[in-house]
Design an enzyme around this catalytic site. Sequence first.
Site, PDB file in Angstrom:
ATOM      1  N   GLU A 124      -5.017   2.325  -3.988  1.00 48.18           N
ATOM      2  CA  GLU A 124      -3.557   2.386  -4.007  1.00 48.18           C
ATOM      3  C   GLU A 124      -2.935   1.118  -3.446  1.00 48.18           C
ATOM      4  OE1 GLU A 124      -4.758   4.409  -0.076  1.00 48.18           O
ATOM      5  OE2 GLU A 124      -5.593   4.070  -2.063  1.00 48.18           O
ATOM      6  N   ASP A 129       0.847  -1.198   0.000  1.00 49.49           N
ATOM      7  CA  ASP A 129       0.000   0.000   0.000  1.00 49.49           C
ATOM      8  C   ASP A 129       0.881   1.246   0.000  1.00 49.49           C
ATOM      9  OD1 ASP A 129      -3.010   0.862   0.579  1.00 49.49           O
ATOM     10  OD2 ASP A 129      -1.682   2.190   1.723  1.00 49.49           O
ATOM     11  N   ILE A 130       0.506   2.244  -0.824  1.00 51.93           N
ATOM     12  CA  ILE A 130       1.272   3.486  -0.882  1.00 51.93           C
ATOM     13  C   ILE A 130       1.010   4.285   0.388  1.00 51.93           C
ATOM     14  CG2 ILE A 130       1.653   5.636  -2.156  1.00 51.93           C
ATOM     15  CD1 ILE A 130       0.658   4.219  -4.656  1.00 51.93           C
TER      16      ILE A 130
END
Length: 471
Positions: A383, A340-341
Site C-alpha cells: 500500500e 502510505d495508506i
Amino acid sequence: TLGILFDLKSACIFQQTRKHGSYRGVAAFGEKKEQLYQSEALLDVLFQKVTENEPFVFNDVTYDLLKSKFPPDVTSCYLFTFYQGRNARTTLAVFDTLLTSEEIAMITSFCNQAGATVENIELQSHIAEQRKIMLALSNLTLMIDSPLYLHHLHNNVLEQTLQLLQAEQGSLMVLDEYKNELSVKAMKGINRPIYEMFNLRPGEGIAGLVYETGVPLLVQDLNQDPRIRQSAKPRYRTPSFVSVPLKLRNRIIGVLNLADKITGEVFSEEDLQLLQAIGSYISIAIERSELYEKTEELKRISITDALTGLLNRRYFQERLTEEIERSRRHRIPVSLMMLDIDNFKAFNDNYGHLGGDEVLILLGQALRNYIRAIDVAARYGGEEFTIILPQTNKEDARIIAERVCKEIERNETLQKKYSDLMRLTVSIGLATFPDDAETFEELIRNADRALYLAKLQGKNRVIAFNNELFS
C-alpha cells in the site's frame, strides 16, 4: 467569336471525356445552341472519313450524322481538330453552314493557334498532376520508413494512395485474425457507419474474393463486367474500380479498394500495376506498425504496475536516478514523496484482499489527478506509493504533498470504501535532493524515515525530512 465572324448557323466545341470515349459539348453557338450544349456525340464515326490531308470533314450523308448523335435536323457538318491531347481531343464542329475554301483555311489557322494555347494549359496541368503524384509517392515512402500507430498509418496510406491514383473513393481493409473477417481500417468518400456494418469474411463480396484468391481485380465497366455478379453492386459515381490484395511474403493481410477517378476516366492497367507495386510497401509498413505497437505495449507492461496502472518500482528507480543526475548537472532540486495508506491492514482484514485491491486501484487513479504533468507517480509495493517531483524544492513539495493528503481525505469515492471502518487517509514522508541526500539510496531512505515519523505522530499528515529532526 467565330460564329459572328463567319456567320455560322450553329457551332459547338466538343471535348472528349476520355480516350476512345464519347464527346461532350462544352460551348455552343447559334440556332441549335440549346440542343448542342452539354450534349454527347460520337464524332469518331465522322473522323473515320477524314484522310491525312484533310484537317476537317464535310459530311452530308444523313445516316452518318444520325449515328454521330447530332440533332436529327442537322444536314451538314465540318469538323476542325482543335487540339489532340495525350488522352483525348478537342474539336470544333460547324453545322448547316456552307464555308468557302478561304474561310475553311482561316478557321483551320485559328484552331491551330488556339490549340497551341490549349496544349500549354494541358501541359501545365499535367506537370501539376505529376508533382502531386511525386509528393504522394514521397509521403508514402516516409510513412514506410517511419513507424506510425496503425490508426494514423491506415488513414495516411489511403489518403496518399487516393491522391496518387487521382481517385475520390477508397477503403483499406485488414484481416482481423481473431474474427476471421476483413475489417475496414480507413475509408474516404464512403458512409462509415454503413460501411462498417459490412465487414466481410474471406470469399464474401468483391474484397473478400480478392483476399481469398490473391488476384487483383480491375473493372472498367461495372455494369458489363461478367465477373461482377452481385445483386447489390457497389455504388460508385463512375463504373470503374480497382481492388488489390496486400501481400506480405507468403500471406495476404488485407485489401485496398479504389473507385471514382477524379477525371471521370476508367482505371487502366498502368494504374493497377502502380497500385500493386506500392501495395507491397504498404504491407511492409502495416507489419512494421503492428510490431511497433506490440513493442510499445510490451514496454508499457514492463514499466507499469498491473493492478494500479501506475509505474512500477523498477521503472520508478530508473526515473529517480535520471532526475538526480539531471539535478546534479543543472543544479536544480528534485523532491521525493513516499505515501502510505493509513490502517490498510484493518481494511484488508475486514474486506479481504479483493476489497483492498479495489482501494489501491482507486487511489492510483486519484493520485494521477492530484499531481502535475511533470510529476512521476509509482507503486512502490503493497500500500506504499512514491511520487517524484522534478525541479521542486522542499517548500513547494510540501505544499503539493499537503494538497494530495487533503484531497484524498475529501475523495468521496475512496471514503465510501472505508465507510464501515474509518475515513481513508494517507501519511506522506518527504525528502529533497541535494538538501537531504547525496545519493539515490539516501534520498529514498530519508523520505521513508520521514514517512515513518508521520505514522508515529498520528498519521494523515506530511513530514518533511531534516537532519535536526532525525539527529
